[in-house]
Every structure is written in C-alpha cells, then in structure tokens.
Motif scaffolding. Sequence first.
Motif, PDB file in Angstrom:
ATOM      1  N   ALA A   1      11.030   4.079  -8.337  1.00 58.69           N
ATOM      2  CA  ALA A   1      10.221   4.740  -9.717  1.00 58.69           C
ATOM      3  C   ALA A   1      10.616   3.781 -10.714  1.00 58.69           C
ATOM      4  O   ALA A   1       9.660   3.277 -11.509  1.00 58.69           O
ATOM      5  CB  ALA A   1      10.589   6.219  -9.768  1.00 58.69           C
ATOM      6  N   ARG A   2      11.969   3.535 -11.054  1.00 60.57           N
ATOM      7  CA  ARG A   2      12.172   2.710 -12.237  1.00 60.57           C
ATOM      8  C   ARG A   2      12.009   1.365 -12.018  1.00 60.57           C
ATOM      9  O   ARG A   2      11.161   0.840 -13.191  1.00 60.57           O
ATOM     10  CB  ARG A   2      13.687   2.940 -12.214  1.00 60.57           C
ATOM     11  CG  ARG A   2      14.395   2.508 -13.577  1.00 60.57           C
ATOM     12  CD  ARG A   2      15.861   2.209 -13.630  1.00 60.57           C
ATOM     13  NE  ARG A   2      16.625   3.593 -12.898  1.00 60.57           N
ATOM     14  CZ  ARG A   2      17.606   3.174 -12.058  1.00 60.57           C
ATOM     15  NH1 ARG A   2      18.008   2.219 -11.615  1.00 60.57           N
ATOM     16  NH2 ARG A   2      18.155   4.505 -11.655  1.00 60.57           N
ATOM     17  N   LEU A   3      11.930   0.739 -10.909  1.00 66.32           N
ATOM     18  CA  LEU A   3      11.050  -0.568 -11.035  1.00 66.32           C
ATOM     19  C   LEU A   3       9.913  -0.748 -11.337  1.00 66.32           C
ATOM     20  O   LEU A   3       9.334  -1.625 -12.162  1.00 66.32           O
ATOM     21  CB  LEU A   3      11.550  -1.127  -9.459  1.00 66.32           C
ATOM     22  CG  LEU A   3      13.003  -1.538  -9.213  1.00 66.32           C
ATOM     23  CD1 LEU A   3      13.132  -1.703  -7.705  1.00 66.32           C
ATOM     24  CD2 LEU A   3      13.325  -2.802  -9.814  1.00 66.32           C
TER      25      LEU A   3
ATOM     26  N   GLY B   1       0.790  -1.143  -0.142  1.00 66.55           N
ATOM     27  CA  GLY B   1       0.085   0.074   0.102  1.00 66.55           C
ATOM     28  C   GLY B   1       0.887   1.241   0.043  1.00 66.55           C
ATOM     29  O   GLY B   1       0.530   2.202  -0.668  1.00 66.55           O
ATOM     30  N   GLN B   2       2.059   1.248   0.640  1.00 64.59           N
ATOM     31  CA  GLN B   2       2.811   2.524   0.795  1.00 64.59           C
ATOM     32  C   GLN B   2       4.202   2.184   0.988  1.00 64.59           C
ATOM     33  O   GLN B   2       4.453   1.483   1.948  1.00 64.59           O
ATOM     34  CB  GLN B   2       2.146   3.448   1.822  1.00 64.59           C
ATOM     35  CG  GLN B   2       2.981   4.596   1.821  1.00 64.59           C
ATOM     36  CD  GLN B   2       2.484   5.685   2.754  1.00 64.59           C
ATOM     37  OE1 GLN B   2       1.329   6.274   2.556  1.00 64.59           O
ATOM     38  NE2 GLN B   2       3.185   6.144   3.987  1.00 64.59           N
ATOM     39  N   PHE B   3       4.968   2.772   0.105  1.00 61.59           N
ATOM     40  CA  PHE B   3       6.414   2.728   0.388  1.00 61.59           C
ATOM     41  C   PHE B   3       6.970   3.763   1.049  1.00 61.59           C
ATOM     42  O   PHE B   3       6.831   4.901   0.660  1.00 61.59           O
ATOM     43  CB  PHE B   3       7.357   2.381  -0.832  1.00 61.59           C
ATOM     44  CG  PHE B   3       7.026   1.351  -1.594  1.00 61.59           C
ATOM     45  CD1 PHE B   3       7.875   0.120  -1.336  1.00 61.59           C
ATOM     46  CD2 PHE B   3       5.902   1.075  -2.409  1.00 61.59           C
ATOM     47  CE1 PHE B   3       7.491  -0.933  -1.999  1.00 61.59           C
ATOM     48  CE2 PHE B   3       5.664  -0.148  -2.938  1.00 61.59           C
ATOM     49  CZ  PHE B   3       6.517  -1.083  -2.796  1.00 61.59           C
TER      50      PHE B   3
ATOM     51  N   GLY C   1       5.067  -1.327 -15.295  1.00 58.39           N
ATOM     52  CA  GLY C   1       3.713  -0.717 -15.506  1.00 58.39           C
ATOM     53  C   GLY C   1       3.072  -0.471 -14.428  1.00 58.39           C
ATOM     54  O   GLY C   1       1.722  -0.422 -14.598  1.00 58.39           O
ATOM     55  N   LYS C   2       3.532  -0.079 -13.329  1.00 58.64           N
ATOM     56  CA  LYS C   2       2.885   0.398 -11.930  1.00 58.64           C
ATOM     57  C   LYS C   2       3.575   1.696 -11.490  1.00 58.64           C
ATOM     58  O   LYS C   2       4.353   2.331 -12.127  1.00 58.64           O
ATOM     59  CB  LYS C   2       3.247  -0.376 -10.967  1.00 58.64           C
ATOM     60  CG  LYS C   2       2.734  -2.120 -11.357  1.00 58.64           C
ATOM     61  CD  LYS C   2       2.906  -2.963  -9.924  1.00 58.64           C
ATOM     62  CE  LYS C   2       2.300  -4.200 -10.290  1.00 58.64           C
ATOM     63  NZ  LYS C   2       1.953  -5.126  -9.148  1.00 58.64           N
ATOM     64  N   ARG C   3       2.482   2.218 -10.807  1.00 56.24           N
ATOM     65  CA  ARG C   3       2.915   3.324  -9.953  1.00 56.24           C
ATOM     66  C   ARG C   3       2.982   3.362  -8.429  1.00 56.24           C
ATOM     67  O   ARG C   3       1.871   2.565  -8.092  1.00 56.24           O
ATOM     68  CB  ARG C   3       2.254   4.729 -10.222  1.00 56.24           C
ATOM     69  CG  ARG C   3       2.225   5.447 -11.525  1.00 56.24           C
ATOM     70  CD  ARG C   3       1.389   6.758 -11.603  1.00 56.24           C
ATOM     71  NE  ARG C   3       1.819   7.909 -10.933  1.00 56.24           N
ATOM     72  CZ  ARG C   3       1.262   8.571 -10.351  1.00 56.24           C
ATOM     73  NH1 ARG C   3      -0.241   8.580 -10.338  1.00 56.24           N
ATOM     74  NH2 ARG C   3       1.726   9.717  -9.966  1.00 56.24           N
ATOM     75  N   ALA C   4       4.083   3.588  -7.830  1.00 58.86           N
ATOM     76  CA  ALA C   4       4.386   2.963  -6.280  1.00 58.86           C
ATOM     77  C   ALA C   4       3.788   4.168  -5.649  1.00 58.86           C
ATOM     78  O   ALA C   4       4.116   5.205  -5.438  1.00 58.86           O
ATOM     79  CB  ALA C   4       5.643   2.745  -6.201  1.00 58.86           C
ATOM     80  N   PRO C   5       2.798   3.899  -4.622  1.00 57.05           N
ATOM     81  CA  PRO C   5       2.588   4.783  -3.531  1.00 57.05           C
ATOM     82  C   PRO C   5       3.590   5.013  -2.654  1.00 57.05           C
ATOM     83  O   PRO C   5       3.962   4.048  -2.160  1.00 57.05           O
ATOM     84  CB  PRO C   5       1.113   4.092  -3.132  1.00 57.05           C
ATOM     85  CG  PRO C   5       0.866   2.850  -3.503  1.00 57.05           C
ATOM     86  CD  PRO C   5       2.173   2.341  -4.535  1.00 57.05           C
TER      87      PRO C   5
END
Length: 425
Positions: free
Chosen positions: A135-137, A121-123, A142-146
Amino acid sequence: MNHFDHRDGILHCEDVPLTRIADEVGTPVYVYSTATFRRHAQVFREGLKPLGRIHLAYAIKANPNVAVLRLLAEEGYGADVVSGGEMARALAAGIPAADIVFSGVGKTRAELSRGLDEGIGQFNLELEEEGVVLARLAHAKGKRAPAVLRVNPDVDAGTHAKISTGRAENKFGVPIDQAAAMFARLAPLDGLDLRGVACHIGSQLADLSRLEEAYRRIGVLVAELRAAGHRITHVDLGGGLGVPYKAGDTLPSPADYGAMVARVTEGWDVELMFEPGRVIAGNAGVLLTEVIWVKPGVTNPYVIVDAAMNDLARPALYDAWHDFDAVAPSGERMTANIAGPVCESGDTFAMGRDIDAVVSGDLAVFRTAGAYGATMASTYNSRALVPEVLVDGDRFAVVADRIAAETILAAERVPDWLMPGRDPA
Ligand SMILES: *Cc1c(COP(=O)(O)O)cnc(C)c1O
C-alpha cells in the motif's frame, strides 16, 4: 490424453519420431507437444464453462519456458508468477501485465515495486505486513494496487507433504480465523484495492473433497467479509488439480472439478480466478534419454540412463513415479531398477520396475515430465543444463539450449589471492 504414441514401432511426439530429436539435439532432452498443451488448456477452460466469467492464470512455475508461455497466451491464459524472474518471463512472452497474478510468500520490496511499475493485475498477499508495504509503495507512485488476501484454510490436501500448502503449519497464507480482522485493517489503506481472497492448498490433488472443503471455508469467509461491509469482487481458487502419472490412473477431470466449483460457489457473485499448472503441462512433455549401461545388480539389473536427478528431480524429491517406455520397444520385458549417473543413491527413478527390455544405446522416455521437470533442473555433478524441444505437428524447435558444463565453468573465477605465483605475504 496426450500426443506421444508409438507409430510403426517408434515413439512419436505428434508427427515427429523421437529418434530424430535424439539424433539432432542429443539426450537427455525434454520434448513438449504443442497439441497436448493446447488441448489441456482448452479442456480445462471447457470444464469451467458452467462458471461464467473467469480468469485463468497459468502457474508458470510448472513449466516456464517462454515458448510454452507464448502458446498458452495464445490460448487466452494469463500467468500466476511467484518471483520477479517469472514476471519477466510472462511479460517477455507477451502476456499482458493486467492478466498476471503475483503470488509467492517472499516477494521482496523490489519485486513488489517492479510489479506496480509494470501494472500487474493482482497481488496475492501472504501476510498483513506485505499489504502495508505494498500500500505504501503504491501510494508513493500515485497508484492503487489490486490485491487479494491469501488465506490458509487449514485443510489437508491429501498429497505429498512437500507439495501440501493448506495446513495451518504450512508457510502459506494467513490463518483463516484471523483473515477477517486483517482484512478490516488492510482494506482502508490508501494505495490498496483489497478486493477479495485467495487460497491454494497443494498440488497433485486426487481428491476433490479436500478442495471442496477448502472452498466451503472460503465461502463462509466471503459472507463474513461482506457482512462486515467489504466489497468482495474476486476470489482466486488457486491450482492443484492432479494428473495421471501411471498408465491406468484415474483422476478427477476438469469437468468434475468445474461441476464441484459451480456447486460450491453458487451465489458468490464474484469473478473466480484459477491458477492451474500441472494439469496443463504435466502430460504435455516427456524426458527423452539414452541407456548408457545395463549394469548387473544383486536382485535386478540397474538400467543407467543419461538423464539424472538434476534433470528430473521429482523422484528424488517426492518419491514420484514416472512411466518409463522404450522409444522402439522390442516387445520383450524386463524387471529393472532405473537410475541416473549422479553420485547419490537418491538418483534413482524406479526400483524393481517391469519395463520394456532395453540395452545400452536404446532410447527411452520418462513420461508426464512436462510439469516440474526442466523448471527444476540444475547442473549438479557439473552436468549440462538440460535442453527443451517443442514439437508442433511435423516440425520442432529447440526452445531452450543445452547449457554446457564449460559455459557454467566460464562464469566462475579464482580470486587473485589464490592464483599460483602470487606472493603470500
Ligand atoms: C504452484 C502453485 C500453483 C499451481 O499448482 P499446480 O498443482 O501445478 O496446479 C497455483 N498457485 C500457486 C500459488 C502455486 O504456488
């Protein structure tokens, strides 16, 4: 408040006499109270009621037993995890990935990647480069990391140096005066949904004014970030609330804490997140032990118990105090030192303490051992790994086995070049 009380002269956990657990499971053993865990979870939530919608992420490093996680999941708690191993535990306990916060100053690339795959849910980012890598990973998947940026507010939490995390020289978070510039560089990255900030200044905090000062600094930063055009929707206020370790200690209650947070965060218009650990688990557990010897000493006798620093490290690590009570007190008192069998002078739980008089064979407990107890246990001196028992009313279950020294020995091997009879040439 907890559910460890003497009834008819015998210390019980809820409705179970500790003598029964000692008979059936042996000692040393951690004993946890389900009712106490539930009560603490509810009282903490209740204290934060003035805040409206919040997210509660139990800091599982305090007590990561999977049964404990399961019962806190039932109480609506998510998890704050600091390693891939803790992530696996939280998921195994049935905590939804979306309710997990991934903290920690040294998340590896493999751990970040696994977190993305699981849909954490959150990093909570600890440095700028971690944000760039995450961000690169994420982008590659094809994701956006919260994510939120953990800020070091440079506030002295007024606690033991080894559990203080919010001073400028500590390893945690980014310096608050550099946070806005970092945020501006990270926010535009594809793959990152940078949505707020986090802080956690230390543990066993007894003085709310230190937390209040840290939160005020966070409030100033949030306003600054918004003025720069950033969308701030989440602020993670960490954990750290202390618990009473000595009978008679008074600490700020969750209600006091909630009132302070409500006052400081008024108008922030964000979802507040919390990461309580100790305040949930501390008083929900005891370490049950048996007296091996009462050894005469120069000034006071040494009560040598079968629990040691490898089972409960806090006294050796932080000079911590744990109340010591006989399971079946005679009413007599004695002044004694209390120590374990490990070959280190640091394996001493108390010096010159006024305690229930005990003799060899008696059972006793170290109280307030539910947090940072079993989770820090080791097998030093080739001792067994201490087991854990969970009580619920009049029933109990072993929720972590005693791992025998022989089992640990079986995982070791002598390489063939050290085997006797092998030609040394
Ligand atoms: C350890 C830790 C907590 C929990 O601290 P407690 O004092 O047990 O409440 C919360 N957040 C982070 C990031 C931690 O490292």
